[in-house]
Design a protein around this motif. Sequence first.
Motif, PDB file in Angstrom:
ATOM      1  N   ALA A   2       0.856  -1.191   0.000  1.00 52.36           N
ATOM      2  CA  ALA A   2       0.000   0.000   0.000  1.00 52.36           C
ATOM      3  C   ALA A   2       0.891   1.239   0.000  1.00 52.36           C
ATOM      4  O   ALA A   2       1.907   1.288   0.694  1.00 52.36           O
ATOM      5  CB  ALA A   2      -0.903   0.004   1.216  1.00 52.36           C
ATOM      6  N   ILE A   3       0.486   2.214  -0.789  1.00 50.32           N
ATOM      7  CA  ILE A   3       1.187   3.495  -0.844  1.00 50.32           C
ATOM      8  C   ILE A   3       0.177   4.571  -0.482  1.00 50.32           C
ATOM      9  O   ILE A   3      -0.867   4.689  -1.129  1.00 50.32           O
ATOM     10  CB  ILE A   3       1.774   3.759  -2.238  1.00 50.32           C
ATOM     11  CG1 ILE A   3       2.753   2.652  -2.611  1.00 50.32           C
ATOM     12  CG2 ILE A   3       2.454   5.126  -2.276  1.00 50.32           C
ATOM     13  CD1 ILE A   3       3.223   2.709  -4.047  1.00 50.32           C
ATOM     14  N   LEU A   4       0.474   5.324   0.580  1.00 49.97           N
ATOM     15  CA  LEU A   4      -0.393   6.414   1.019  1.00 49.97           C
ATOM     16  C   LEU A   4       0.354   7.723   0.843  1.00 49.97           C
ATOM     17  O   LEU A   4       1.566   7.777   1.041  1.00 49.97           O
ATOM     18  CB  LEU A   4      -0.775   6.232   2.488  1.00 49.97           C
ATOM     19  CG  LEU A   4      -1.449   4.919   2.860  1.00 49.97           C
ATOM     20  CD1 LEU A   4      -1.559   4.796   4.363  1.00 49.97           C
ATOM     21  CD2 LEU A   4      -2.810   4.840   2.208  1.00 49.97           C
ATOM     22  N   SER A   5      -0.381   8.778   0.500  1.00 48.96           N
ATOM     23  CA  SER A   5       0.246  10.073   0.271  1.00 48.96           C
ATOM     24  C   SER A   5      -0.580  11.179   0.914  1.00 48.96           C
ATOM     25  O   SER A   5      -1.808  11.116   0.925  1.00 48.96           O
ATOM     26  CB  SER A   5       0.344  10.342  -1.234  1.00 48.96           C
ATOM     27  OG  SER A   5       0.755  11.674  -1.473  1.00 48.96           O
ATOM     28  N   THR A   6       0.098  12.181   1.428  1.00 48.23           N
ATOM     29  CA  THR A   6      -0.598  13.367   1.910  1.00 48.23           C
ATOM     30  C   THR A   6      -1.098  14.200   0.742  1.00 48.23           C
ATOM     31  O   THR A   6      -1.966  15.044   0.910  1.00 48.23           O
ATOM     32  CB  THR A   6       0.334  14.264   2.742  1.00 48.23           C
ATOM     33  OG1 THR A   6       1.416  14.714   1.915  1.00 48.23           O
ATOM     34  CG2 THR A   6       0.828  13.558   3.969  1.00 48.23           C
ATOM     35  N   GLY A   7      -0.508  13.974  -0.432  1.00 45.23           N
ATOM     36  CA  GLY A   7      -0.721  14.878  -1.550  1.00 45.23           C
ATOM     37  C   GLY A   7       0.130  16.116  -1.310  1.00 45.23           C
ATOM     38  O   GLY A   7       0.712  16.280  -0.235  1.00 45.23           O
ATOM     39  N   PRO A   8       0.236  16.985  -2.297  1.00 44.03           N
ATOM     40  CA  PRO A   8       1.047  18.191  -2.125  1.00 44.03           C
ATOM     41  C   PRO A   8       0.392  19.131  -1.109  1.00 44.03           C
ATOM     42  O   PRO A   8      -0.814  19.358  -1.156  1.00 44.03           O
ATOM     43  CB  PRO A   8       1.087  18.823  -3.512  1.00 44.03           C
ATOM     44  CG  PRO A   8       0.133  18.076  -4.353  1.00 44.03           C
ATOM     45  CD  PRO A   8      -0.316  16.857  -3.625  1.00 44.03           C
ATOM     46  N   ILE A   9       1.195  19.638  -0.182  1.00 45.06           N
ATOM     47  CA  ILE A   9       0.705  20.571   0.833  1.00 45.06           C
ATOM     48  C   ILE A   9       1.395  21.908   0.624  1.00 45.06           C
ATOM     49  O   ILE A   9       2.629  21.996   0.663  1.00 45.06           O
ATOM     50  CB  ILE A   9       0.969  20.027   2.252  1.00 45.06           C
ATOM     51  CG1 ILE A   9       0.162  18.745   2.468  1.00 45.06           C
ATOM     52  CG2 ILE A   9       0.633  21.082   3.302  1.00 45.06           C
ATOM     53  CD1 ILE A   9       0.405  18.061   3.783  1.00 45.06           C
ATOM     54  N   GLU A  10       0.603  22.934   0.388  1.00 43.26           N
ATOM     55  CA  GLU A  10       1.125  24.285   0.205  1.00 43.26           C
ATOM     56  C   GLU A  10       1.292  24.933   1.566  1.00 43.26           C
ATOM     57  O   GLU A  10       0.407  24.856   2.419  1.00 43.26           O
ATOM     58  CB  GLU A  10       0.151  25.108  -0.651  1.00 43.26           C
ATOM     59  CG  GLU A  10       0.685  26.454  -1.043  1.00 43.26           C
ATOM     60  CD  GLU A  10      -0.243  27.160  -2.008  1.00 43.26           C
ATOM     61  OE1 GLU A  10      -0.676  28.279  -1.664  1.00 43.26           O
ATOM     62  OE2 GLU A  10      -0.530  26.599  -3.075  1.00 43.26           O
ATOM     63  N   ASN A  11       2.437  25.579   1.779  1.00 42.60           N
ATOM     64  CA  ASN A  11       2.776  26.142   3.080  1.00 42.60           C
ATOM     65  C   ASN A  11       3.441  27.505   2.902  1.00 42.60           C
ATOM     66  O   ASN A  11       4.437  27.815   3.542  1.00 42.60           O
ATOM     67  CB  ASN A  11       3.709  25.159   3.815  1.00 42.60           C
ATOM     68  CG  ASN A  11       3.893  25.491   5.267  1.00 42.60           C
ATOM     69  OD1 ASN A  11       2.988  25.980   5.920  1.00 42.60           O
ATOM     70  ND2 ASN A  11       5.085  25.211   5.782  1.00 42.60           N
ATOM     71  N   ASN A  12       2.878  28.333   2.022  1.00 43.38           N
ATOM     72  CA  ASN A  12       3.471  29.628   1.709  1.00 43.38           C
ATOM     73  C   ASN A  12       3.418  30.572   2.910  1.00 43.38           C
ATOM     74  O   ASN A  12       2.473  30.550   3.695  1.00 43.38           O
ATOM     75  CB  ASN A  12       2.754  30.271   0.522  1.00 43.38           C
ATOM     76  CG  ASN A  12       3.006  29.503  -0.756  1.00 43.38           C
ATOM     77  OD1 ASN A  12       4.082  28.951  -0.963  1.00 43.38           O
ATOM     78  ND2 ASN A  12       2.011  29.446  -1.617  1.00 43.38           N
ATOM     79  N   ALA A  13       4.442  31.402   3.023  1.00 48.80           N
ATOM     80  CA  ALA A  13       4.546  32.348   4.130  1.00 48.80           C
ATOM     81  C   ALA A  13       3.458  33.410   4.062  1.00 48.80           C
ATOM     82  O   ALA A  13       3.095  33.874   2.981  1.00 48.80           O
ATOM     83  CB  ALA A  13       5.920  33.005   4.115  1.00 48.80           C
ATOM     84  N   VAL A  14       2.948  33.767   5.235  1.00 47.80           N
ATOM     85  CA  VAL A  14       2.005  34.872   5.387  1.00 47.80           C
ATOM     86  C   VAL A  14       2.671  35.855   6.350  1.00 47.80           C
ATOM     87  O   VAL A  14       2.997  35.488   7.481  1.00 47.80           O
ATOM     88  CB  VAL A  14       0.650  34.381   5.965  1.00 47.80           C
ATOM     89  CG1 VAL A  14      -0.285  35.552   6.201  1.00 47.80           C
ATOM     90  CG2 VAL A  14       0.033  33.342   5.051  1.00 47.80           C
ATOM     91  N   LEU A  15       2.899  37.076   5.883  1.00 46.37           N
ATOM     92  CA  LEU A  15       3.625  38.079   6.662  1.00 46.37           C
ATOM     93  C   LEU A  15       4.985  37.547   7.142  1.00 46.37           C
ATOM     94  O   LEU A  15       5.405  37.763   8.269  1.00 46.37           O
ATOM     95  CB  LEU A  15       2.785  38.554   7.847  1.00 46.37           C
ATOM     96  CG  LEU A  15       1.444  39.206   7.494  1.00 46.37           C
ATOM     97  CD1 LEU A  15       0.647  39.492   8.749  1.00 46.37           C
ATOM     98  CD2 LEU A  15       1.660  40.477   6.681  1.00 46.37           C
ATOM     99  N   GLY A  16       5.642  36.794   6.256  1.00 41.93           N
ATOM    100  CA  GLY A  16       6.980  36.289   6.526  1.00 41.93           C
ATOM    101  C   GLY A  16       7.062  35.014   7.345  1.00 41.93           C
ATOM    102  O   GLY A  16       8.149  34.535   7.635  1.00 41.93           O
ATOM    103  N   VAL A  17       5.913  34.447   7.744  1.00 41.62           N
ATOM    104  CA  VAL A  17       5.921  33.229   8.558  1.00 41.62           C
ATOM    105  C   VAL A  17       5.054  32.174   7.887  1.00 41.62           C
ATOM    106  O   VAL A  17       3.896  32.438   7.547  1.00 41.62           O
ATOM    107  CB  VAL A  17       5.387  33.510   9.981  1.00 41.62           C
ATOM    108  CG1 VAL A  17       5.358  32.232  10.801  1.00 41.62           C
ATOM    109  CG2 VAL A  17       6.220  34.574  10.667  1.00 41.62           C
ATOM    110  N   ARG A  18       5.599  30.984   7.714  1.00 47.00           N
ATOM    111  CA  ARG A  18       4.804  29.886   7.160  1.00 47.00           C
ATOM    112  C   ARG A  18       3.901  29.324   8.245  1.00 47.00           C
ATOM    113  O   ARG A  18       4.294  29.266   9.410  1.00 47.00           O
ATOM    114  CB  ARG A  18       5.717  28.791   6.614  1.00 47.00           C
ATOM    115  CG  ARG A  18       6.485  29.222   5.381  1.00 47.00           C
ATOM    116  CD  ARG A  18       7.288  28.056   4.824  1.00 47.00           C
ATOM    117  NE  ARG A  18       8.094  28.491   3.717  1.00 47.00           N
ATOM    118  CZ  ARG A  18       9.339  28.966   3.828  1.00 47.00           C
ATOM    119  NH1 ARG A  18       9.911  29.035   5.009  1.00 47.00           N
ATOM    120  NH2 ARG A  18      10.015  29.354   2.771  1.00 47.00           N
TER     121      ARG A  18
END
Length: 119
Positions: A2-18
């Motif tokens: 079995a292969i499980l994935s989170t899928g791509p997770i976007e974690n772009n910074a908001v006001l300089g902080v992710r």
Amino acid sequence: MAILSTGPIENNAVLGVRPTQLLTVKVLCRNTVDAVSVTIQGYVLDATRTLYVNEVLHIAPNEVVTRNYFADLDGFEFIFTTGPAAAEAVGISVWGKQSSGQLVDAHRVVEHENTSQDA
């Protein structure tokens, strides 16, 4: 297998902080007799997909294992691979956390939300 994935997770910074700086992965073995093995692979997602976590966990019957990984990245994805007999016996959850330890709701993936592929 079995292969499980989170899928791509976007974690772009908001006001300089992710939103997420740390990723906590919990893996449990529901099997009461046999141990299981789970391979964890984490990828940085930017212009290319780069492997930055590659770990094999050997989990005893009824054991829960917790791992923390660096996640202060613009994007990431985690892949979990189990053996064919272990697929039903393994539970996996992924939790994004701020540096203070507070959970990031948008970056949590619990067992029933993992994307599954049979190999």
